[in-house]
Design an enzyme around this catalytic site. Structure first.
Site, PDB file in Angstrom:
ATOM      1  N   MET A 170       0.841  -1.197   0.000  1.00  0.00           N
ATOM      2  CA  MET A 170       0.000   0.000   0.000  1.00  0.00           C
ATOM      3  C   MET A 170       0.883   1.256   0.000  1.00  0.00           C
ATOM      4  O   MET A 170       1.518   1.569   1.001  1.00  0.00           O
ATOM      5  CB  MET A 170      -0.928  -0.012   1.213  1.00  0.00           C
ATOM      6  CG  MET A 170      -1.890  -1.195   1.230  1.00  0.00           C
ATOM      7  SD  MET A 170      -3.028  -1.161   2.642  1.00  0.00           S
ATOM      8  CE  MET A 170      -4.053   0.272   2.229  1.00  0.00           C
ATOM      9  N   GLY A 172      -0.279   4.282  -0.444  1.00  0.00           N
ATOM     10  CA  GLY A 172      -1.044   5.449  -0.029  1.00  0.00           C
ATOM     11  C   GLY A 172      -1.816   6.082  -1.163  1.00  0.00           C
ATOM     12  O   GLY A 172      -2.576   7.022  -0.954  1.00  0.00           O
ATOM     13  N   GLY A 173      -1.651   5.563  -2.375  1.00  0.00           N
ATOM     14  CA  GLY A 173      -2.377   6.069  -3.526  1.00  0.00           C
ATOM     15  C   GLY A 173      -3.667   5.313  -3.754  1.00  0.00           C
ATOM     16  O   GLY A 173      -3.980   4.341  -3.061  1.00  0.00           O
ATOM     17  N   VAL A 174      -4.429   5.757  -4.749  1.00  0.00           N
ATOM     18  CA  VAL A 174      -5.735   5.172  -5.007  1.00  0.00           C
ATOM     19  C   VAL A 174      -5.634   3.736  -5.508  1.00  0.00           C
ATOM     20  O   VAL A 174      -6.464   2.884  -5.150  1.00  0.00           O
ATOM     21  CB  VAL A 174      -6.534   6.055  -6.001  1.00  0.00           C
ATOM     22  CG1 VAL A 174      -5.845   6.150  -7.344  1.00  0.00           C
ATOM     23  CG2 VAL A 174      -7.960   5.551  -6.159  1.00  0.00           C
ATOM     24  N   SER A 187      -3.348   1.099  -5.059  1.00  0.00           N
ATOM     25  CA  SER A 187      -3.110   0.041  -4.070  1.00  0.00           C
ATOM     26  C   SER A 187      -4.194   0.024  -3.004  1.00  0.00           C
ATOM     27  O   SER A 187      -4.510  -1.033  -2.446  1.00  0.00           O
ATOM     28  CB  SER A 187      -1.728   0.212  -3.434  1.00  0.00           C
ATOM     29  OG  SER A 187      -1.593   1.489  -2.827  1.00  0.00           O
ATOM     30  N   CYS A 241      13.751   0.259  -8.010  1.00  0.00           N
ATOM     31  CA  CYS A 241      12.977   0.135  -6.776  1.00  0.00           C
ATOM     32  C   CYS A 241      12.097  -1.111  -6.828  1.00  0.00           C
ATOM     33  O   CYS A 241      12.042  -1.893  -5.866  1.00  0.00           O
ATOM     34  CB  CYS A 241      12.129   1.386  -6.576  1.00  0.00           C
ATOM     35  SG  CYS A 241      11.199   1.411  -5.033  1.00  0.00           S
ATOM     36  N   GLY A 289      -0.790  -2.529  -6.945  1.00  0.00           N
ATOM     37  CA  GLY A 289      -1.734  -1.778  -7.766  1.00  0.00           C
ATOM     38  C   GLY A 289      -1.231  -1.460  -9.152  1.00  0.00           C
ATOM     39  O   GLY A 289      -1.757  -0.556  -9.807  1.00  0.00           O
ATOM     40  N   CYS A 338      10.187   9.919  -6.903  1.00  0.00           N
ATOM     41  CA  CYS A 338       9.647  10.166  -5.563  1.00  0.00           C
ATOM     42  C   CYS A 338      10.632  10.847  -4.625  1.00  0.00           C
ATOM     43  O   CYS A 338      10.228  11.648  -3.781  1.00  0.00           O
ATOM     44  CB  CYS A 338       9.148   8.857  -4.959  1.00  0.00           C
ATOM     45  SG  CYS A 338      10.441   7.626  -4.649  1.00  0.00           S
TER      46      CYS A 338
END
Length: 378
Positions: free
Chosen positions: A20, A22-24, A26, A112, A136, A208
């Site tokens: 997760m 923190g985005g829509v 996932s 990553c 996601g 990021c």
């Protein structure tokens, strides 16, 4: 009987770790699997310092960790934050700086996925007794005659297969991508239906860990020698300008060279190659950029076992449409792509990703290019 994830267990007895961010995307994966009755565990990675990360357009940042925790509470699943900051710095940020210092144009998102997420996080998921790790990403996973296959996402505008070429067959057997058949709009609609606070959250942008897109500042801090000034030279060896570090340039670049029309005779000039050891930027006309042979390293093969030569299409940049090519793989993990027509602006450090129609055959990191009727590689 197999469940919706292709595992021979009832959903309630199938533990799935969801990465997760923190985005829509996932968040919807976690909610979707929870609704289907799976034993869902959410994990968010802290990848770099909170203070530097509290900004819009990032991922795995302070706000994102809060958002992931909020979603987990909303749908009723356990949620853990793992401190992977030191791993991320060593395996992604340091490699990013080294790549720029070598005159390359790196893709840290691939590294990553290759290291921190699909190697380290996957191992953690196994330690938690999970049957699968779900993300996601907009890619698809189908079972073929030789095992799981990686396919492009159904929505071509959201397809992320280019960034997942380094996923190994062993990892692919464990990974699941529940959104691969959806569009982004459909995902956001699901987020609204589940009542998730992130349903209208903007997508992450840029790299990021690079505040405000200033990657040169990161490289300068970690590898100060990479920003030493030097000469801009044309193909005849004539010095036509000065630069403030090769890290500011990439193959095929036209803008920002700072060269007047008198230097080029009115013809646009492009970066043809970089020579970091000599601190030189070589420029020339667009025609000099053409290359039809591409050498790659660290090839990850997802095609039929034992195949060493294959006709395919290849993407040499993430936003490029696949072009026809022939791949020859070597036992040491290197390979050579022969393109059916020369392409312009192929940059070392980028990825070459191979396809057979919608299926991802694998990919490798571009190390060098040449034009087949020239003896000297660029």
């Amino acid at each position: 009987m197999l469940n919706s994830l292709g595992i021979a267990k009832p959903p309630a007895e199938t533990r799935v770790v969801v990465a997760m961010s923190g985005g829509v995307d996932s968040s919807v994966v976690a909610a979707l699997l929870k609704e289907e009755g799976y034993d869902v565990v959410g994990i968010t990675l802290q990848l770099y310092d909170f203070g530097a990360a509290l900004r819009k357009g990032a991922c795995c940042a302070g706000q994102d960790i809060y958002d992931a925790a909020t979603v987990a509470e909303r749908i009723g699943i356990p949620h853990y934050v793992l401190d992977y900051e030191s791993r991320f710095k060593e395996q992604v940020i340091e490699e990013f700086a080294d790549s720029y210092a070598r005159g390359e144009t790196p893709i840290p998102c691939v590294r990553c996925n290759q290291t921190v997420k699909f190697r380290d996080l996957l191992a953690t998921a196994r330690d938690l007794g999970a049957d699968a790790l779900a993300t996601g990403h907009y890619v698809q996973r189908h079972l073929g005659p030789d095992g799981p296959e990686l396919l492009r996402g159904a929505d071509a505008a959201r397809d992320q297969s280019y960034f997942l070429f380094a996923t190994t067959p062993e990892q692919l057997a464990y990974l699941r991508f529940p959104l691969g058949h959806l569009s982004k709009l459909e995902t956001r609609d699901l987020a609204q239906r589940y009542g998730l606070s992130v349903h209208d959250k903007p997508d992450s942008q840029d790299i990021c860990f690079v505040p405000d897109g200033d990657y040169a500042a990161i490289v300068k801090r970690l590898r100060p020698e990479a920003v030493e000034p030097g000469e801009i030279v044309d193909l005849a060896g004539r010095v036509v300008g000065q630069h403030q570090g090769v890290i500011h340039y990439t193959i095929g670049q036209r803008r920002g060279l700072g060269l007047g029309a008198e230097v080029s005779g009115g013809e646009p000039l492009f970066v043809i190659r970089l020579e970091p050891n000599r601190r030189r930027v070589i420029v020339g006309p667009r025609a000099a950029l053409g290359r039809d042979r591409v050498h790659v390293k660290e090839v990850n093969w997802l095609g039929a076992p034992g195949v060493t030569e294959a006709a395919c299409t290849v993407k040499l940049r993430s936003a490029q449409a696949p072009i026809p090519a022939t791949l020859v793989r070597q036992a040491d993990g290197s390979g050579t792509l022969t393109l059916t027509a020369p392409q312009h602006g192929i940059a070392p450090g980028q990825a070459a990703v191979f396809y057979d129609g919608e299926r991802v055959l694998g990919g490798g990191w571009i190390t060098a290019t040449e034009l087949s009727d020239l003896e000297v590689a660029a």
